[in-house]
Scaffold this motif. Structure first.
Motif, PDB file in Angstrom:
ATOM      1  N   SER A 102      42.483  11.682 -34.761  1.00 34.50           N
ATOM      2  CA  SER A 102      43.239  11.714 -36.011  1.00 34.50           C
ATOM      3  C   SER A 102      43.114  10.418 -36.795  1.00 34.50           C
ATOM      4  O   SER A 102      43.289  10.403 -38.017  1.00 34.50           O
ATOM      5  CB  SER A 102      44.721  12.014 -35.723  1.00 34.50           C
ATOM      6  N   THR A 135      53.193   8.293 -35.993  1.00 31.78           N
ATOM      7  CA  THR A 135      52.997   9.276 -37.060  1.00 31.78           C
ATOM      8  C   THR A 135      52.654   8.679 -38.415  1.00 31.78           C
ATOM      9  O   THR A 135      52.410   9.429 -39.362  1.00 31.78           O
ATOM     10  CB  THR A 135      54.268  10.121 -37.232  1.00 31.78           C
ATOM     11  N   LEU A 138      49.688   9.997 -40.116  1.00 29.90           N
ATOM     12  CA  LEU A 138      49.712  11.447 -40.302  1.00 29.90           C
ATOM     13  C   LEU A 138      50.377  11.845 -41.620  1.00 29.90           C
ATOM     14  O   LEU A 138      50.195  12.968 -42.079  1.00 29.90           O
ATOM     15  CB  LEU A 138      50.440  12.120 -39.142  1.00 29.90           C
ATOM     16  N   LEU A 166      55.144  14.337 -42.582  1.00 28.17           N
ATOM     17  CA  LEU A 166      53.775  14.658 -42.207  1.00 28.17           C
ATOM     18  C   LEU A 166      53.031  15.269 -43.399  1.00 28.17           C
ATOM     19  O   LEU A 166      53.636  15.925 -44.248  1.00 28.17           O
ATOM     20  CB  LEU A 166      53.757  15.654 -41.036  1.00 28.17           C
TER      21      LEU A 166
END
Length: 213
Positions: A102, A135, A138, A166
């Motif tokens: 990611s 996160t 993201l 997100l």
């Protein structure tokens, strides 16, 4: 040192999925193997590889600890280059492997190298430490992403995840009673691990189909 791959699925598949392992288990663990075979069973070419620290465990007596995920980005990029997929490519992996993927996905997506990102049990935070979120990147992710997560995953439950900021490019497949390896308790949920992997494979097939019309 070259990259060693494990392959499943047909060589002339319509798309290839490159998977990296989690922090503690190798690319040929039972969980990784079962997942790769399930995905290959829907017609994809699945390639697995190991980061250097994990490969080193095969030749030494000690358990070399995993490095920080950020430091593994060059190794994942090297695996993509070594794979040299000629058709549509999805990158991802189990837990830490998916997290590393990611971190490089948007760069590869912008270059036209990949069409999507597949995370199997994303480690949103360390177990028992929900405040240590992983996160931030993201929120701005531009790569089409599918995260397959068990509802009992101690690295991120549905209740926790719904509170995160997100990217709208991220889709979720929630697997009832699944743990971090997507395994449910059959006597409680009525589902087996094979049931969940079949669900994952079918969802991935439909998702990649949308990415590669």
């Amino acid at each position: 040192m070259g990259v060693n791959f494990l392959f499943d699925g047909p060589e002339d598949a319509p798309a290839t999925i490159l998977l990296a392992h989690g922090a503690g288990a190798p690319m040929d663990s039972a969980s990784m193997t079962a997942t790769a075979l399930a995905l290959a069973g829907t017609g994809f070419r699945v390639a697995r590889f190991e980061f250097g620290y994990m490969a080193a465990r095969r030749t030494t007596d000690g358990r070399k600890p995993p490095p920080r995920a950020e430091t593994l980005k060059p190794e994942y990029e090297a695996a993509v280059a070594a794979l040299a997929a000629t058709g549509p490519l999805v990158i991802g992996g189990k837990s830490m492997g998916g997290r590393v993927a990611s971190m490089i996905a948007d760069k590869l997506y912008a270059a036209g190298t990949i069409v999507g990102l597949l995370c199997l049990g994303y480690p949103f935070h360390p177990p028992g430490k929900p405040e240590q979120l992983r996160t931030r990147h993201l929120a701005e992710l531009r790569t089409p992403t599918l995260i397959c997560q068990g509802t009992r995953d101690e690295f991120g439950t549905p209740e926790e995840v719904q509170s995160y900021t997100l990217s709208d490019r991220i889709e979720f497949l929630w697997l009832e009673d699944g743990d971090h390896d997507l395994k449910p308790r059959k006597r409680i949920s009525g589902f087996s691990t094979a049931d969940h992997l079949k669900n994952v494979a079918e969802a991935v097939a439909g998702w990649i189909g949308m990415l590669t019309p």
